[in-house]
Design an enzyme around this catalytic site. Structure first.
Site, PDB file in Angstrom:
ATOM      1  CE1 TYR A   1       8.187   8.712  14.522  1.00  0.00           C
ATOM      2  CE2 TYR A   1      10.430   7.884  14.338  1.00  0.00           C
ATOM      3  CZ  TYR A   1       9.078   7.737  14.094  1.00  0.00           C
ATOM      4  OH  TYR A   1       8.605   6.625  13.439  1.00  0.00           O
TER       5      TYR A   1
ATOM      6  CE  LYS B   1       6.329   6.063  16.158  1.00  0.00           C
ATOM      7  NZ  LYS B   1       4.928   5.589  16.031  1.00  0.00           N
TER       8      LYS B   1
END
Length: 262
Positions: free
Chosen positions: A157, A161
């Site tokens: 994750y 990002k």
């Protein structure tokens, strides 16, 4: 008020709840028509009716899973078929997970990369030429404070990002001669369904912001005469992101690992 609202159409992904729904509400409140995209058609329809009733705008809905191959091109084709020109794109759809990367579901690994990275790149490529030529709107991508350092426990994750942040800042530079505003928005933890999907309270590091606070941060950044290429929502988060950038990489990594209890 800058001409990024009234008379424009904003395409918002992940619009069925949380930040996406709040982006829709704040843009519609200022006179923008919206295109709401998410998987849950019933929630999109409910939000469409709310925005039309409360703000008198036109809200279009498209139920789509943007992690599927070809989804971005299909969405662009559908809007072309409806003769809908987009001035603002809010790349908000995404999800995360918590736990050691070696234990991640392989199918979810592919879906996360496809949605958090692939869909952002493909949708931006599909709509950016027309948006930059028009120049009245904005490109907003939702990154995260997780973008500013490696995130053990949320390894993939955080990496997705980091991609979003780097990609958006680069596109902002490339389009600097267009009046189009380009912004990467990096919130910390937000009180949305995100953590229900993540499945762990361990991922909540810091104060929970409200969707209204986070979207207002993005909107105010865009309304400046010269929009910044990126902004972090919340003073504490801004200080943490700055510290992560200034600290030696291994120090930032160790701090994040302890914070996430990885």
């Amino acid at each position: 008020m800058p001409m990024i609202y009234r008379g424009t159409v904003a395409l918002i992904t992940g619009a069925s709840s949380g930040l996406g729904a709040e982006f829709a509400r704040q843009w519609a409140r200022r006179g923008a028509d919206v295109v709401l995209v998410a998987r849950r058609a019933d929630r999109l329809e409910s939000l469409r009716a709310e925005l039309a009733a409360q703000h008198g705008v036109t809200a279009h809905t498209v139920a789509a899973d943007l992690a599927e191959p070809g989804a971005a091109a299909a969405l662009k084709a559908e809007l072309d078929r409806r003769d809908i020109a987009v001035q603002t794109l809010v790349n908000n759809a995404g999800f995360g997970s918590y736990g050691p990367f070696a234990e991640e579901d392989p199918d979810e690994v592919g879906r996360m990369v496809a949605l958090n990275c692939g869909a952002v790149a493909e949708l931006t490529r599909a709509f950016l030429p027309g948006m930059a030529a028009d120049g009245r709107g904005a490109l907003v991508t939702v990154a995260s404070t997780a973008a500013y350092q490696p995130t053990p426990g949320m390894a993939l994750y955080g990496a997705t990002k980091a991609f979003v942040l780097s990609f958006t800042e680069a596109v902002a530079y490339e389009t600097r001669r267009s009046p189009l505003r380009v912004l990467a928005l990096s919130p910390g933890p937000v009180g949305t369904e995100f953590f229900d999907v993540v499945g762990s309270e361990q991922a909540k590091v810091g104060r929970l912001a409200t969707p209204e606070e986070v979207v207002t941060t993005a909107r105010r950044a865009l309304e400046r005469r010269s929009a910044p290429p990126s902004t972090v929502a919340g003073l504490g988060n801004r200080l943490s992101a700055l510290g992560a950038r200034l600290a030696p990489r291994r120090v930032a990594l160790a701090v994040a690992g302890r914070a996430l209890k990885a």
